[in-house]
Design an enzyme around this catalytic site. Structure first.
Site, PDB file in Angstrom:
ATOM      1  N   ALA A 131      -2.787   2.063  -1.611  1.00 43.65           N
ATOM      2  CA  ALA A 131      -2.068   3.311  -1.931  1.00 43.65           C
ATOM      3  C   ALA A 131      -2.265   4.394  -0.870  1.00 43.65           C
ATOM      4  O   ALA A 131      -1.399   5.261  -0.686  1.00 43.65           O
ATOM      5  CB  ALA A 131      -2.511   3.815  -3.300  1.00 43.65           C
ATOM      6  N   ASN A 165      -5.616  -3.332   4.900  1.00 43.88           N
ATOM      7  CA  ASN A 165      -4.598  -3.061   3.895  1.00 43.88           C
ATOM      8  C   ASN A 165      -5.022  -1.748   3.239  1.00 43.88           C
ATOM      9  O   ASN A 165      -5.907  -1.743   2.382  1.00 43.88           O
ATOM     10  CB  ASN A 165      -4.511  -4.173   2.853  1.00 43.88           C
ATOM     11  CG  ASN A 165      -3.410  -3.894   1.838  1.00 43.88           C
ATOM     12  OD1 ASN A 165      -2.857  -2.785   1.795  1.00 43.88           O
ATOM     13  ND2 ASN A 165      -3.074  -4.885   1.028  1.00 43.88           N
ATOM     14  N   HIS A 188       0.295  -5.662   4.231  1.00 39.46           N
ATOM     15  CA  HIS A 188       0.572  -5.433   2.818  1.00 39.46           C
ATOM     16  C   HIS A 188       1.023  -6.742   2.196  1.00 39.46           C
ATOM     17  O   HIS A 188       1.787  -7.499   2.819  1.00 39.46           O
ATOM     18  CB  HIS A 188       1.685  -4.402   2.628  1.00 39.46           C
ATOM     19  CG  HIS A 188       1.333  -3.073   3.200  1.00 39.46           C
ATOM     20  ND1 HIS A 188       0.487  -2.196   2.572  1.00 39.46           N
ATOM     21  CD2 HIS A 188       1.683  -2.493   4.381  1.00 39.46           C
ATOM     22  CE1 HIS A 188       0.338  -1.124   3.336  1.00 39.46           C
ATOM     23  NE2 HIS A 188       1.047  -1.282   4.443  1.00 39.46           N
ATOM     24  N   ARG A 242      10.441  -1.537  -2.619  1.00 46.65           N
ATOM     25  CA  ARG A 242       9.859  -1.029  -3.866  1.00 46.65           C
ATOM     26  C   ARG A 242      10.220   0.459  -4.052  1.00 46.65           C
ATOM     27  O   ARG A 242      11.190   0.930  -3.498  1.00 46.65           O
ATOM     28  CB  ARG A 242       8.347  -1.287  -3.839  1.00 46.65           C
ATOM     29  CG  ARG A 242       8.009  -2.778  -3.740  1.00 46.65           C
ATOM     30  CD  ARG A 242       6.527  -3.031  -3.769  1.00 46.65           C
ATOM     31  NE  ARG A 242       5.930  -2.564  -5.009  1.00 46.65           N
ATOM     32  CZ  ARG A 242       4.617  -2.392  -5.180  1.00 46.65           C
ATOM     33  NH1 ARG A 242       3.782  -2.675  -4.191  1.00 46.65           N
ATOM     34  NH2 ARG A 242       4.154  -1.943  -6.327  1.00 46.65           N
ATOM     35  N   ARG A 292      -4.006  -7.753 -11.382  1.00 40.28           N
ATOM     36  CA  ARG A 292      -3.212  -6.548 -11.222  1.00 40.28           C
ATOM     37  C   ARG A 292      -1.746  -6.876 -10.924  1.00 40.28           C
ATOM     38  O   ARG A 292      -1.464  -7.524  -9.912  1.00 40.28           O
ATOM     39  CB  ARG A 292      -3.812  -5.792 -10.029  1.00 40.28           C
ATOM     40  CG  ARG A 292      -3.065  -4.587  -9.609  1.00 40.28           C
ATOM     41  CD  ARG A 292      -3.555  -4.087  -8.257  1.00 40.28           C
ATOM     42  NE  ARG A 292      -2.835  -2.890  -7.912  1.00 40.28           N
ATOM     43  CZ  ARG A 292      -2.677  -2.432  -6.686  1.00 40.28           C
ATOM     44  NH1 ARG A 292      -3.232  -3.077  -5.667  1.00 40.28           N
ATOM     45  NH2 ARG A 292      -1.983  -1.356  -6.474  1.00 40.28           N
ATOM     46  N   TYR A 335       1.964  -8.753  -6.940  1.00 37.45           N
ATOM     47  CA  TYR A 335       0.905  -9.116  -5.994  1.00 37.45           C
ATOM     48  C   TYR A 335       0.448 -10.572  -6.082  1.00 37.45           C
ATOM     49  O   TYR A 335      -0.383 -11.003  -5.286  1.00 37.45           O
ATOM     50  CB  TYR A 335      -0.301  -8.182  -6.195  1.00 37.45           C
ATOM     51  CG  TYR A 335       0.045  -6.735  -5.942  1.00 37.45           C
ATOM     52  CD1 TYR A 335       0.472  -6.318  -4.692  1.00 37.45           C
ATOM     53  CD2 TYR A 335      -0.030  -5.785  -6.963  1.00 37.45           C
ATOM     54  CE1 TYR A 335       0.815  -4.989  -4.455  1.00 37.45           C
ATOM     55  CE2 TYR A 335       0.305  -4.460  -6.735  1.00 37.45           C
ATOM     56  CZ  TYR A 335       0.730  -4.071  -5.484  1.00 37.45           C
ATOM     57  OH  TYR A 335       1.067  -2.759  -5.243  1.00 37.45           O
ATOM     58  N   PRO A 358      -7.921   0.742  -2.009  1.00 33.64           N
ATOM     59  CA  PRO A 358      -8.111   0.901  -3.450  1.00 33.64           C
ATOM     60  C   PRO A 358      -7.318  -0.082  -4.308  1.00 33.64           C
ATOM     61  O   PRO A 358      -6.166  -0.415  -3.998  1.00 33.64           O
ATOM     62  CB  PRO A 358      -7.638   2.340  -3.722  1.00 33.64           C
ATOM     63  CG  PRO A 358      -6.837   2.735  -2.536  1.00 33.64           C
ATOM     64  CD  PRO A 358      -7.389   1.954  -1.378  1.00 33.64           C
ATOM     65  N   ASN A 359      -7.981  -0.520  -5.352  1.00 35.74           N
ATOM     66  CA  ASN A 359      -7.413  -1.403  -6.394  1.00 35.74           C
ATOM     67  C   ASN A 359      -7.192  -2.843  -5.940  1.00 35.74           C
ATOM     68  O   ASN A 359      -6.806  -3.684  -6.751  1.00 35.74           O
ATOM     69  CB  ASN A 359      -6.104  -0.828  -6.963  1.00 35.74           C
ATOM     70  CG  ASN A 359      -6.322   0.527  -7.600  1.00 35.74           C
ATOM     71  OD1 ASN A 359      -7.216   0.667  -8.422  1.00 35.74           O
ATOM     72  ND2 ASN A 359      -5.556   1.520  -7.199  1.00 35.74           N
ATOM     73  N   GLU A 391      -2.075  -3.486  10.386  1.00 38.44           N
ATOM     74  CA  GLU A 391      -1.893  -3.109   8.972  1.00 38.44           C
ATOM     75  C   GLU A 391      -1.196  -4.257   8.240  1.00 38.44           C
ATOM     76  O   GLU A 391      -0.245  -4.833   8.789  1.00 38.44           O
ATOM     77  CB  GLU A 391      -1.008  -1.849   8.949  1.00 38.44           C
ATOM     78  CG  GLU A 391      -0.545  -1.379   7.585  1.00 38.44           C
ATOM     79  CD  GLU A 391       0.556  -0.304   7.701  1.00 38.44           C
ATOM     80  OE1 GLU A 391       1.051  -0.025   8.825  1.00 38.44           O
ATOM     81  OE2 GLU A 391       0.939   0.236   6.646  1.00 38.44           O
TER      82      GLU A 391
END
Ligand code: DQA
Length: 146
Positions: A77, A74, A100, A107, A18, A23, A10-11, A98
């Site tokens: 969230a 990825n 990111h 964070r 964003r 990012y 998502p996103n 995976e």
């Protein structure tokens, strides 16, 4: 030709606009073009999907056993919340890496836990768009070594 399924959660469709401080300015299309180029050099084909919907991602993973040698994901969230995606990866038995863009451990505290990491081969994070390239190369090395 070997096929790898790339899943963006998502996103990630908003990359480029964003939170660029976190990012970067690179768009999802640019990342996908780069991934496709790297894969092509090694005669691997990619199927690339982005979804904002947990169930759709679960379905994609569930179908991956038929036709894909590996998954690069990825989970965005959902990394921190989705038992369903974790279970789908565990159930599929498909080699999964995976990635990111950001270092989730530097964070907010709620990002420090990945429900996904325990069921994947490995996790690459913190290198921006390069995390994807490193993830893809690692997968292709593992496939070649089989
Ligand atoms: C992310 C990190 C997640 O915590 C976040 O929710 C994302 C992107 C990353 O690539 O850095 O959407 O997965």
């Amino acid at each position: 030709m070997k096929k790898i399924l790339v899943i963006h959660g998502p996103n990630l469709n908003l990359l480029g606009q964003r939170e660029p401080g976190i990012y970067g300015r690179v768009t999802l299309d640019a990342i996908n073009r780069e991934l496709t180029k790297v894969a092509k050099k090694r005669k691997v084909s990619l199927v690339i999907k982005q979804s904002n919907h947990e169930g759709k991602i679960v379905d994609l993973i569930g179908r991956a056993k038929k036709g894909f040698s590996a998954i690069l994901i990825n989970p965005a969230a959902y990394t921190h919340t989705s038992v369903a995606i974790r279970d789908a990866i565990a159930a599929s038995g498909v080699l999964t890496v995976e990635v990111h863009l950001s270092n989730i451990y530097s964070r907010e505290e709620f990002r420090h836990k990945s429900l996904i990491s325990p069921v994947v081969k490995g996790t690459i994070l913190g290198f921006g768009a390069k995390s994807y390239i490193l993830g893809l190369e690692s997968i292709m090395d593992l496939i070649d070594a089989k």
